[in-house]
Scaffold this motif. Structure first.
Motif: not given
Length: 492
Positions: A369-394
């Motif tokens: 029902e939900t992953l006809k095109y996948g959820q790659k960007t959601l996964i990248n946001a969850e696991f490749h960013s800290s969520g604290t806005l302290t990442d150097v690249r950010y």
């Protein structure tokens, strides 16, 4: 088009002023107007061509319309939006019987505790919230390769001018619903092109305001630094009326502090048909025109010629020096996780989803029902960013975006050539304006042979919406390019 047993009001292309005149004369009521839009939604959105732009209808819309009719009888109208039916993009909260899902099945049962600030303003102005419009799921932060206008909850939105061409995103449903006359006007949201893109592809007017002009409180977010709601309508006048109705200071949105004292009393006061006379408009030919077809370029050049004939001084080229130096930025990926989790945390303990991680897990449990095109960007946001806005690249990218797009970009070219606005083809400058936090207004400029519309977008500096409205209105009035899509021919 008949909208009732004894009412013959032509709903197609009717403006807000037309509706108010019909209300005042007794020819029409708000309830009858709501019924007329519901009939068009049934005939053309859920039947006929199956445009699929309306995700949900407010079960109380008719009751609200009746209340507005009665209030008009007893006290007179509140203003130009009294009794006017509008649609909201499905990431805008309503404290009623409609969920706010951003097109996600994971949030199909997520009900906000209260109206978004701009919804309160619309209701105070007398507007009737007709329903919610379909959108690109999570404002195109779901995955890569997913078509604009698709959501797992709502399916695919179709372009009424040519169903084989894109709708634009992510405010696809808002743009299509306005274009097809399913509402008087709609609310979209933009992070980077999400109002301007569907406005251009659906031949409607879209105002992407300065970040901080309109409150974002109660809107499911993507980026704290770039998000803004904005109006989408069939005319510049109607878009200006919607913009005015949504304004107001909200101390819960820190972005609004920079605009204190910079907002006019009435945006409609800048609707000047001679607004192009004496205006200096720059055309950034380098970079922004490389993907245009010959047909699109001809439409744009015709628009420039018309503006020159209407008294504008055209600076062509007025190239943006940093156009080729901006690159991929991690700002949206990092801010999405932090902003979404903050939004979800405020929905209360009974909310079905409290974190981005929970949404990802839900999708994994319901892949068909939900992953006809996948959820790659959601996964990248969850696991490749800290969520604290302290990442150097950010932190580096955020500073670079402001420098290249604002300081050394739009600011620099406007100062060098003493410009009132920069003119982009369609939404090709939306990324620049978005990263700078600057306003733009998209206006129809014509149609390609295959049917899809093509527009132009005026961009200026922060809180210069009055100037953009004046320019856009003059161009619109001098051309009247917009025409409605031919929906009837697709109905058996």
């Amino acid at each position: 088009m008949e909208i009732g047993d004894s009412v013959a009001f032509d709903i197609e292309e009717a403006t807000i002023a037309d509706m108010q005149a019909a209300f005042a004369s007794g020819e029409l009521t708000s309830k009858q107007l709501v019924l007329g839009y519901l009939k068009r939604i049934a005939d053309h959105d859920k039947g006929g061509l199956l445009l699929n732009s309306v995700l949900s209808v407010n079960p109380d819309a008719l009751f609200i319309a009746e209340a507005m009719d009665r209030e008009r009888e007893l006290q007179g109208p509140r203003g130009p939006m009294h009794g006017i039916p509008v649609l909201l993009k499905d990431n805008v909260d309503t404290g009623d019987k409609m969920p706010t899902s951003a097109g996600s099945l994971a949030l199909a049962d997520s009900y906000a505790p209260e109206d978004a600030f701009i919804v309160k303003r619309l209701r105070d102005a007398g507007a009737v919230i007709l329903g919610k419009a379909n959108m690109t799921e999570f404002a195109n932060m779901m995955t890569e390769g997913m078509p604009s206008g698709y959501s797992s909850r709502g399916g695919q939105v179709m372009n009424p001018y040519n169903i084989s061409t894109p709708t634009g995103g992510s405010s696809a449903g808002s743009g299509v619903a306005v274009a097809a006359n399913f509402c008087a006007a709609a609310v979209g949201t933009e992070t980077s092109g999400s109002i301007l893109n569907p406005s251009n592809l659906c031949s409607v007017v879209g105002i992407k305001p300065t970040v901080g002009l309109l409150s974002r409180t109660g809107i499911l977010p993507l980026s704290n630094s770039q998000d803004t709601p904005g109006p989408m309508a069939r005319t510049v006048t109607d878009a200006a009326l919607m913009l005015q109705a949504m304004t107001g200071y909200d101390d819960r949105d820190a972005a609004m502090g920079g605009g204190i004292g910079k907002q006019p009393a009435d945006y409609a006061a800048f609707l000047d048909k001679d607004g192009l006379q004496g205006a200096r408009i720059g055309v950034p030919r380098d970079y922004f025109f490389e993907e245009l077809t010959e047909e699109q370029l001809a439409i744009f050049d015709r628009a420039v010629g018309i503006m020159r004939d209407m008294g504008a001084t055209i600076v062509d080229p007025a190239n943006i020096a940093t156009a080729r130096t901006i690159a991929y930025s991690t700002v949206l990926l990092n801010e999405f996780k932090a902003s979404l989790n903050a939004y979800l945390s405020k929905l209360g303990p009974g909310a079905p989803m409290r974190t981005l991680k929970a949404i990802i897990a839900f999708n994994n449990e319901h892949p068909v029902e939900t992953l006809k095109y996948g959820q790659k960007t959601l996964i990248n946001a969850e696991f490749h960013s800290s969520g604290t806005l302290t990442d150097v690249r950010y932190l580096q990218d955020r500073a670079t975006d402001i420098r290249l797009c604002k300081d050394e970009g739009i600011d620099a070219v406007m100062q060098e050539h003493r410009l009132d606005a920069v003119l982009f083809p369609a939404d090709f400058g939306s990324r620049f304006a978005a990263r700078a936090g600057y306003p733009s207004v998209a206006v129809p400029a014509g149609y390609t042979a295959a049917g899809p519309p093509f527009g132009v977008a005026f961009t200026a500096r922060a809180y210069e919406e009055p100037k953009l409205i004046r320019l856009a209105y003059a161009f619109e009035q001098g051309t009247k390019f917009r025409r409605p899509p031919s929906l009837q021919s697709f109905i058996d």
